[in-house]
Enzyme design. Structure first.
Site, PDB file in Angstrom:
ATOM      1  N   CYS A 154       0.838  -1.207   0.000  1.00 55.63           N
ATOM      2  CA  CYS A 154       0.000   0.000   0.000  1.00 55.63           C
ATOM      3  C   CYS A 154       0.875   1.260   0.000  1.00 55.63           C
ATOM      4  O   CYS A 154       1.593   1.508  -0.965  1.00 55.63           O
ATOM      5  CB  CYS A 154      -0.958  -0.040   1.181  1.00 55.63           C
ATOM      6  SG  CYS A 154      -2.308   1.143   1.010  1.00 55.63           S
ATOM      7  N   HIS A 162      -3.668  -5.273   0.645  1.00 53.59           N
ATOM      8  CA  HIS A 162      -3.090  -5.665   1.933  1.00 53.59           C
ATOM      9  C   HIS A 162      -3.044  -7.185   2.089  1.00 53.59           C
ATOM     10  O   HIS A 162      -4.047  -7.796   2.451  1.00 53.59           O
ATOM     11  CB  HIS A 162      -3.914  -5.070   3.078  1.00 53.59           C
ATOM     12  CG  HIS A 162      -3.712  -3.594   3.236  1.00 53.59           C
ATOM     13  ND1 HIS A 162      -2.716  -3.061   4.015  1.00 53.59           N
ATOM     14  CD2 HIS A 162      -4.363  -2.555   2.683  1.00 53.59           C
ATOM     15  CE1 HIS A 162      -2.768  -1.751   3.956  1.00 53.59           C
ATOM     16  NE2 HIS A 162      -3.756  -1.399   3.151  1.00 53.59           N
ATOM     17  N   GLU A 169      -1.686  -8.778   4.404  1.00 61.02           N
ATOM     18  CA  GLU A 169      -1.608  -9.179   5.812  1.00 61.02           C
ATOM     19  C   GLU A 169      -2.969  -9.395   6.458  1.00 61.02           C
ATOM     20  O   GLU A 169      -3.054  -9.996   7.523  1.00 61.02           O
ATOM     21  CB  GLU A 169      -0.791  -8.153   6.619  1.00 61.02           C
ATOM     22  CG  GLU A 169      -1.421  -6.770   6.788  1.00 61.02           C
ATOM     23  CD  GLU A 169      -1.166  -5.818   5.614  1.00 61.02           C
ATOM     24  OE1 GLU A 169      -1.044  -6.301   4.472  1.00 61.02           O
ATOM     25  OE2 GLU A 169      -1.125  -4.594   5.831  1.00 61.02           O
TER      26      GLU A 169
END
Ligand code: XMP
Length: 534
Positions: free
Chosen positions: A81, A176, A178
Site C-alpha cells: 500500500c 493488503h 496481511e
C-alpha cells in the site's frame, strides 16, 4: 531476519504476525529510522528482506520515506500500500491521488508470472487470467512505474495494483496481504519471506521467550515489579513470562473479589505459587466486595463499584508491599497483560464515536495513580500467539485455552443485586455446564463443545419458579445457559448446542444444585443482545 518498517498503518502488527506464522524472525521499527541504523541492523548478515508497511496517510500528506539504505543493501524489498507508493516515488516512478477511493473487497488480476505471484490465485477467468480476492484501502495510486519495474497486478480502477523489479527482487502491492480478507495473503507473504528472501522457517515460540526474557531483564534491571493476576489468560501468561525473566523481583497480587468461578482462586494459587514458585499475594476481599454491592441493582453501578474497589485494594497492597520492604524502593514497575488488540482498541476508544455500552473493568490509569512505570511484555502479540506462548512457558492448556471471563466476574452474571447465596449457586451450576461442554465431543469435527464455542457460561436469574421434585413442590431459582460462537466478540451467534448436551446439563444442574429448579437456554445473538446479560 526480516525488517518491517512501520509507516503507521493500523495493521502493521498483522504483517509481523504473518511473518511469525511463517516461522521467521522479524522486527517492526518505525519508518524514520536512519540509513545508518538500517546498515547497523543488517551488519550481522542476517537481514534477508525488508517489508514497507501501509500508512493511514497519503504520500501527499506526509513525506515519510524509507531510509535510502533499504534500497542499497541488495536484499529483497516488499512494499505494501503506502509502502508501494513510497517505493515507487523513491525509485523514480510517480504516484497520484485518485478520484475513486478503493476500499474493501476487490478482485485483482495477476499479470504474467512474477516470482511473487506464480501459482498464487483464487480463480481463473474464462480468458485465462489468474485472479486474487483481496482487501484494498487506498486513495493514491502508482501511475508511472519506476525504471526496471513491470506491472504485476491490476484492477480496472488501479492499472498498477502491483509492480515488480525481479532483477533487484523488489515487489510491491497496493492491496493488503496481511489481512485475512486477502485470501492468498499468507501464501503471498510466505512466498516473499521464505522463497524470495530465502529465510529459514526455524523461528518458534521458544525463541520468542528468550528474546522477551532478555528485553524484560534489560528494561527492569534490578528494580521490582508488581502485577495484578486475575487468572485470565493474558495476566497469567504475562506473569509466567516475567517470572521466567526476573524471578522474585516480581510480586503478583491476586485479588479474590468473591465473584470468581468454582475453585478458581485455589487453582491460580496452585499454579503460580505451587508450580512456578512465584511470589503471589492472595487478597481475600470477598466480604469487602459483597458488602459494597449489597442493595445495588443497576449494572453500570455494579461495574463501577467492582472496578473502583479493585483499584483500591490493589493500591493498598502496593503500598503495604512498599512499607514491608522499608529501605528498598519497593516496586517501580506495574506489569500488565495488555495484548495487541487492547492497544488498538484503546486507540480507537479515543474517537468521539465510541458509545459506552458497558464500561469495561480494567485498571486503566492505575500506573499514573501509583507513580509506576509500565511493563507490558505482550503488547505486540495477538490472542492466539499469547496462548501459544503460555503453553511454551509451561502453563496448562486448560488455563491458556480458557474462554474469556469478564473482569467484574460473576458480578455481571448475577442479574440485579449480588448476594453470596446467588454466587454460590451460580458457581456450582456453571461448573456443571463447563464440565459437560468439555466432555461432549462433536462427531463431525472431533472437538469438544467447549472448544467449538467461543464463550459459554451460566447466568443467575433471581426469580423463582415452581417445579415438582419427587412428590413435592419446589419454588426455586432459574439459571440461563449462554454459549456463543464469534471470532471477534463484537458480533456473536448463539451456539447450536446438541439437544442431548442441553438435556444432560439441565438434568445435572436441577438434580445436583439444590435451589435451582429450572434451566433455560439463551437463543439471542449479538447484536441486538450482548454476550453477557449485564
Ligand atoms: P458483551 O457482553 O459486551 O461482551 O457482548 C463482549 C466480551 O467482553 C467481555 N466483557 C468484559 N471483559 N471486563 C472484561 O474484562 C468487563 O467489564 C467485561 N464486560 C464484558 C465479555 O465476557 C465478552 O467476552
Amino acid at each position: 531476519k526480516i525488517l518491517i518498517l512501520d509507516f503507521g498503518s493500523q495493521v502493521t502488527q498483522l504483517i509481523a504476525r504473518r511473518v511469525r506464522e511463517a516461522h521467521v524472525y522479524c522486527e517492526v521499527h518505525p519508518c524514520d529510522v536512519s540509513s545508518d541504523w538500517v546498515r547497523e541492523f543488517a551488519a550481522d548478515g542476517k537481514l534477508k528482506g525488508v517489508i514497507l508497511s501501509g500508512s493511514h496517510a497519503s504520500v501527499y500528506e506526509v513525506d515519510d520515506r524509507a531510509p535510502d539504505a533499504v534500497f542499497e543493501l541488495g536484499i529483497p524489498v516488499l512494499g505494501i500500500c503506502y509502502g508501494m507508493q513510497t517505493m515507487a516515488t523513491q525509485l523514480g516512478g510517480k504516484v497520484e491521488g485518485s478520484n475513486s477511493r478503493e476500499f474493501g473487497y476487490a478482485e485483482v488480476r495477476a499479470h504474467g508470472h512474477t516470482e511473487l505471484l506464480k501459482g498464487i490465485e483464487d480463480f481463473v477467468t474464462p480468458e485465462g487470467h489468474g485472479m486474487l480476492k483481496v482487501w484494498m484501502s487506498h486513495g493514491d495510486k502508482v501511475t508511472e512505474l519506476p525504471p526496471g519495474f513491470k506491472v504485476m497486478a491490476s484492477t480496472p480502477s488501479c492499472p498498477i495494483a502491483g509492480m515488480a523489479d525481479e532483477a533487484r527482487r523488489y515487489y510491491a502491492v497496493q492491496f493488503h496481504p496481511e489481512v485475512t480478507h486477502t485470501v492468498q495473503g499468507q501464501a503471498l507473504l510466505n512466498r516473499f519471506v521464505l522463497d524470495i528472501c530465502a529465510t529459514q522457517a526455524d523461528w518458534i515460540m521458544g525463541d520468542y521467550i528468550e528474546e522477551a526474557v532478555a528485553k524484560i531483564r534489560e528494561q527492569v534491571g534490578d528494580e521490582e515489579v508488581i502485577l495484578g493476576l486475575s487468572g485470565g489468560v493474558d495476566s497469567s501468561v504475562a506473569a509466567a513470562l516475567i517470572h521466567r525473566a526476573i524471578g522474585d523481583q516480581l510480586t503478583c497480587v491476586f485479588v479474590d473479589h468473591g465473584l470468581l468461578r468454582l475453585n478458581e482462586g485455589d487453582m491460580v494459587m496452585e499454579m503460580f505459587e505451587g508450580k512456578l514458585h512465584a511470589k503471589v499475594i492472595r487478597v481475600d476481599a470477598a466480604d469487602l466486595f459483597l458488602g459494597k454491592l449489597a442493595g445495588v441493582n443497576e449494572p453500570e453501578a455494579k461495574r463501577k463499584i467492582i472496578g473502583g474497589l479493585f483499584v483500591d485494594v490493589f493500591k493498598a497492597e502496593a503500598s503495604k508491599l512498599k512499607a514491608a520492604n522499608a529501605g528498598s524502593k519497593g516496586a517501580t514497575f506495574l506489569a500488565q497483560g495488555t495484548i495487541y488488540p487492547d492497544v488498538i482498541e484503546s486507540g480507537g476508544a479515543k474517537s468521539k464515536k465510541a458509545v459506552v455500552i458497558k464500561s469495561h473493568h480494567n485498571v486503566g490509569g492505575l500506573p499514573e495513580q501509583l507513580g509506576l512505570k509500565l511493563l507490558e511484555p505482550l503488547r505486540d502479540l495477538f490472542k492466539d500467539e499469547v496462548r501459544e506462548l503460555g503453553v511454551a512457558l509451561g502453563l496448562p492448556r486448560g488455563m491458556v485455552y480458557r474462554h474469556p471471563f469478564p473482569g467484574p466476574g460473576l458480578g455481571v452474571r448475577i442479574l440485579g443485586e449480588v448476594k453470596k447465596e446467588y454466587a454460590d449457586l451460580l458457581r456450582r451450576a456453571d461448573a456443571i455446564f463447563i464440565e459437560e461442554l468439555n466432555n461432549w465431543v462433536d462427531d463431525a469435527t472431533g472437538k469438544t463443545w467447549y472448544d467449538l464455542t467461543s464463550q459459554a457460561f451460566t447466568v443467575f436469574l433471581p426469580v423463582k419458579s415452581v417445579g415438582v421434585m419427587g412428590d413435592g413442590r419446589t419454588y426455586d431459582y432459574v439459571v440461563a445457559l449462554r454459549a456463543v460462537q464469534t471470532s471477534d466478540f463484537m458480533t456473536a451467534d448463539w451456539a447450536e448446542l446438541p439437544y442431548g448436551l442441553l438435556k444432560r446439563v439441565s438434568n445435572r444442574i436441577i438434580n445436583e444444585v439444590r435451589g435451582i429448579n429450572r434451566v433455560t437456554y439463551d437463543v439471542s445473538s449479538k447484536p441486538p443482545a450482548t454476550i453477557e446479560w449485564e
